[in-house]
Design a protein around this motif. Sequence first.
Motif, PDB file in Angstrom:
ATOM      1  N   PRO A 204      -1.165   1.603 -14.776  1.00 14.29           N
ATOM      2  CA  PRO A 204      -2.328   1.346 -13.931  1.00 14.29           C
ATOM      3  C   PRO A 204      -2.801   2.638 -13.275  1.00 14.29           C
ATOM      4  O   PRO A 204      -1.997   3.498 -12.922  1.00 14.29           O
ATOM      5  N   ILE A 205      -4.092   2.775 -13.130  1.00 17.45           N
ATOM      6  CA  ILE A 205      -4.685   3.973 -12.537  1.00 17.45           C
ATOM      7  C   ILE A 205      -5.027   3.690 -11.070  1.00 17.45           C
ATOM      8  O   ILE A 205      -5.676   2.695 -10.762  1.00 17.45           O
ATOM      9  N   CYS A 206      -4.570   4.565 -10.201  1.00 17.40           N
ATOM     10  CA  CYS A 206      -4.865   4.435  -8.772  1.00 17.40           C
ATOM     11  C   CYS A 206      -6.051   5.331  -8.415  1.00 17.40           C
ATOM     12  O   CYS A 206      -6.231   6.401  -8.998  1.00 17.40           O
ATOM     13  N   LYS A 207      -6.832   4.871  -7.453  1.00 20.60           N
ATOM     14  CA  LYS A 207      -7.950   5.692  -6.986  1.00 20.60           C
ATOM     15  C   LYS A 207      -8.170   5.498  -5.482  1.00 20.60           C
ATOM     16  O   LYS A 207      -8.008   4.387  -4.963  1.00 20.60           O
ATOM     17  N   MET A 208      -8.514   6.575  -4.811  1.00 25.99           N
ATOM     18  CA  MET A 208      -8.925   6.490  -3.423  1.00 25.99           C
ATOM     19  C   MET A 208     -10.152   7.373  -3.204  1.00 25.99           C
ATOM     20  O   MET A 208     -10.335   8.378  -3.889  1.00 25.99           O
ATOM     21  N   ILE A 209     -10.990   6.954  -2.276  1.00 33.45           N
ATOM     22  CA  ILE A 209     -12.128   7.749  -1.833  1.00 33.45           C
ATOM     23  C   ILE A 209     -11.961   7.930  -0.341  1.00 33.45           C
ATOM     24  O   ILE A 209     -11.782   6.955   0.392  1.00 33.45           O
ATOM     25  N   LEU A 210     -11.989   9.152   0.111  1.00 32.15           N
ATOM     26  CA  LEU A 210     -11.771   9.412   1.524  1.00 32.15           C
ATOM     27  C   LEU A 210     -12.754  10.451   2.074  1.00 32.15           C
ATOM     28  O   LEU A 210     -13.327  11.233   1.326  1.00 32.15           O
ATOM     29  N   CYS A 211     -12.947  10.398   3.367  1.00 38.85           N
ATOM     30  CA  CYS A 211     -13.850  11.322   4.041  1.00 38.85           C
ATOM     31  C   CYS A 211     -13.269  11.704   5.387  1.00 38.85           C
ATOM     32  O   CYS A 211     -12.320  11.087   5.868  1.00 38.85           O
ATOM     33  N   GLN A 212     -13.855  12.708   5.994  1.00 40.21           N
ATOM     34  CA  GLN A 212     -13.417  13.104   7.321  1.00 40.21           C
ATOM     35  C   GLN A 212     -13.836  12.049   8.343  1.00 40.21           C
ATOM     36  O   GLN A 212     -14.953  11.544   8.282  1.00 40.21           O
ATOM     37  N   ALA A 213     -12.940  11.711   9.235  1.00 40.97           N
ATOM     38  CA  ALA A 213     -13.232  10.683  10.240  1.00 40.97           C
ATOM     39  C   ALA A 213     -14.274  11.198  11.237  1.00 40.97           C
ATOM     40  O   ALA A 213     -14.364  12.382  11.487  1.00 40.97           O
TER      41      ALA A 213
END
Length: 213
Positions: A204-213
């Motif tokens: 399974p492929i994991c993904k996250m999208i994140l930004c500065q708070a």
Amino acid sequence: MRLKNVPGARETIDASAFTIPEPEVWKGRWQEVFGRQAPLHIEIGMGKGQFLTALAAEHPDINYIGIEKFSSVLVRAVQKQNELELPNLRLIRMDADSITDVFASGEVDRIYLNFSDPWPKERHAKRRLTSVEFLRRYENILAKDGHVEFKTDNQPLFEFSLEAAEEAGWKLLAVTRDLHHDTALNKGNIMTEYEERFSAQGNPICKMILCQA
């Protein structure tokens, strides 16, 4: 990982009109390289370029820069770009450690990290591209509303990355542990060479999208 030596790789890279030999010179001036004002997206550890080349072809309104430190790998992306001649794609051979020497504050709108080296030994944790140390570097170059997209099949690295994001004070915009079965996040997904291989093996492929708070 032991890389196969590719004779003439360095010469091919240096001779291409699409590679940037002294990227530090263009810090804060990357729009000049492309000859237009457009969002700037970069991929760190671009490998052979399958992902970024496809992305650049699909989105001609965005400027793309691919970064890879190994000549024997980058040369494949260079050869592909020499054939396609996508006007919105440039390539750099460099180590990601120097990224703040190459891009100015707020200059980058998006960063892609795809199947990055997991550096499994704990003493090498700071070298992981999703470590707190690297997130601090990204803070220096990302635009205010910019974000990072990270994909991997390595579960321990994904867990580490989630913890690093929390420690660094970043905000998670999206997370999945099975990208290819996530209707929303998988829409428009472009697979890398590693992604094709690992998913074919049933990982399974994991993904996250994140930004500065």
